[in-house]
Motif scaffolding. Structure first.
Motif, PDB file in Angstrom:
ATOM      1  N   TRP A  81       1.122  11.939  16.864  1.00  0.00           N
ATOM      2  CA  TRP A  81       2.423  12.696  16.539  1.00  0.00           C
ATOM      3  C   TRP A  81       3.486  12.148  18.515  1.00  0.00           C
ATOM      4  CZ3 TRP A  81       5.089  14.741  21.334  1.00  0.00           C
ATOM      5  CH2 TRP A  81       7.308  15.148  21.109  1.00  0.00           C
ATOM      6  N   TRP A  82       2.208  11.543  19.070  1.00  0.00           N
ATOM      7  CA  TRP A  82       3.090  10.900  20.633  1.00  0.00           C
ATOM      8  C   TRP A  82       3.125   9.211  20.051  1.00  0.00           C
ATOM      9  CZ3 TRP A  82       5.484  11.785  24.767  1.00  0.00           C
ATOM     10  CH2 TRP A  82       5.564  11.013  25.494  1.00  0.00           C
ATOM     11  N   ARG A  83       1.971   8.385  19.405  1.00  0.00           N
ATOM     12  CA  ARG A  83       2.060   7.482  18.411  1.00  0.00           C
ATOM     13  C   ARG A  83       3.579   6.980  17.608  1.00  0.00           C
ATOM     14  NH1 ARG A  83      -4.108   6.916  18.041  1.00  0.00           N
ATOM     15  NH2 ARG A  83      -4.790   6.621  20.461  1.00  0.00           N
ATOM     16  N   ASP A  84       3.394   8.019  17.022  1.00  0.00           N
ATOM     17  CA  ASP A  84       4.501   8.097  15.228  1.00  0.00           C
ATOM     18  C   ASP A  84       5.831   8.090  16.175  1.00  0.00           C
ATOM     19  OD1 ASP A  84       2.121   7.324  14.533  1.00  0.00           O
ATOM     20  OD2 ASP A  84       2.073   9.601  13.819  1.00  0.00           O
ATOM     21  N   THR A  85       5.839   8.672  17.701  1.00  0.00           N
ATOM     22  CA  THR A  85       7.320   9.292  17.947  1.00  0.00           C
ATOM     23  C   THR A  85       8.007   7.989  18.736  1.00  0.00           C
ATOM     24  OG1 THR A  85       6.892  11.472  17.053  1.00  0.00           O
ATOM     25  CG2 THR A  85       8.922  11.260  18.988  1.00  0.00           C
ATOM     26  N   PHE A  86       6.345   7.685  19.662  1.00  0.00           N
ATOM     27  CA  PHE A  86       7.204   6.921  21.134  1.00  0.00           C
ATOM     28  C   PHE A  86       5.991   5.679  20.351  1.00  0.00           C
ATOM     29  CE2 PHE A  86       7.553  11.453  22.427  1.00  0.00           C
ATOM     30  CZ  PHE A  86       9.250  10.932  22.040  1.00  0.00           C
ATOM     31  N   PRO A  87       6.236   4.841  19.463  1.00  0.00           N
ATOM     32  CA  PRO A  87       5.484   3.723  19.894  1.00  0.00           C
ATOM     33  C   PRO A  87       6.044   2.589  20.880  1.00  0.00           C
ATOM     34  CG  PRO A  87       6.794   3.687  17.539  1.00  0.00           C
ATOM     35  CD  PRO A  87       7.650   4.529  18.241  1.00  0.00           C
ATOM     36  N   GLY A  88       4.457   2.301  21.355  1.00  0.00           N
ATOM     37  CA  GLY A  88       5.118   1.150  21.953  1.00  0.00           C
ATOM     38  C   GLY A  88       4.976   1.791  23.697  1.00  0.00           C
ATOM     39  N   ARG A  89       5.170   3.246  23.969  1.00  0.00           N
ATOM     40  CA  ARG A  89       5.767   3.700  24.993  1.00  0.00           C
ATOM     41  C   ARG A  89       4.353   4.243  25.697  1.00  0.00           C
ATOM     42  NH1 ARG A  89      10.112   8.375  25.692  1.00  0.00           N
ATOM     43  NH2 ARG A  89      10.218   8.835  27.809  1.00  0.00           N
TER      44      ARG A  89
END
Length: 98
Positions: A81-89
């Motif tokens: 979820w984190w990767r999809d929601t905040f890509p590159g962050r």
């Protein structure tokens, strides 16, 4: 976190409807809308969406819910979820920081 699901028919989540007071805390704390309150009792409506985080059982004042928290893939779901929601962050569940 809609759209995420756990493996089919493997969750350890169990509800004792006789003990349930219908307070709704389980539905309030569940991040995946696994529960609804109908007729002053909790119902499990999305069992396969349960990631076994254990929040429902920890917050149930009647001990009507039981789940073997920590055996599921909560970390994997949160990381995805984190990767999809905040890509590159940077940060999120993989950083070790809550």
């Amino acid at each position: 976190m809609k759209g995420f699901s756990y493996l089919k028919n493997v969750t350890t989540l169990a509800l004792d409807r006789e003990r349930c007071s219908g307070c709704g805390l389980c539905a309030h704390v569940c991040p995946h809308q696994v529960f609804v309150i109908r007729g002053r009792k909790t119902e499990i409506v999305a069992r396969d969406a349960c990631m076994e985080c254990g929040a429902c059982a920890l917050n149930c004042p009647e001990d009507a819910l039981c789940v073997d928290a920590g055996v599921g893939c909560a970390s994997g779901i949160l990381t995805e979820w984190w990767r999809d929601t905040f890509p590159g962050r940077r940060g999120g569940p993989e950083s070790g920081c809550c």
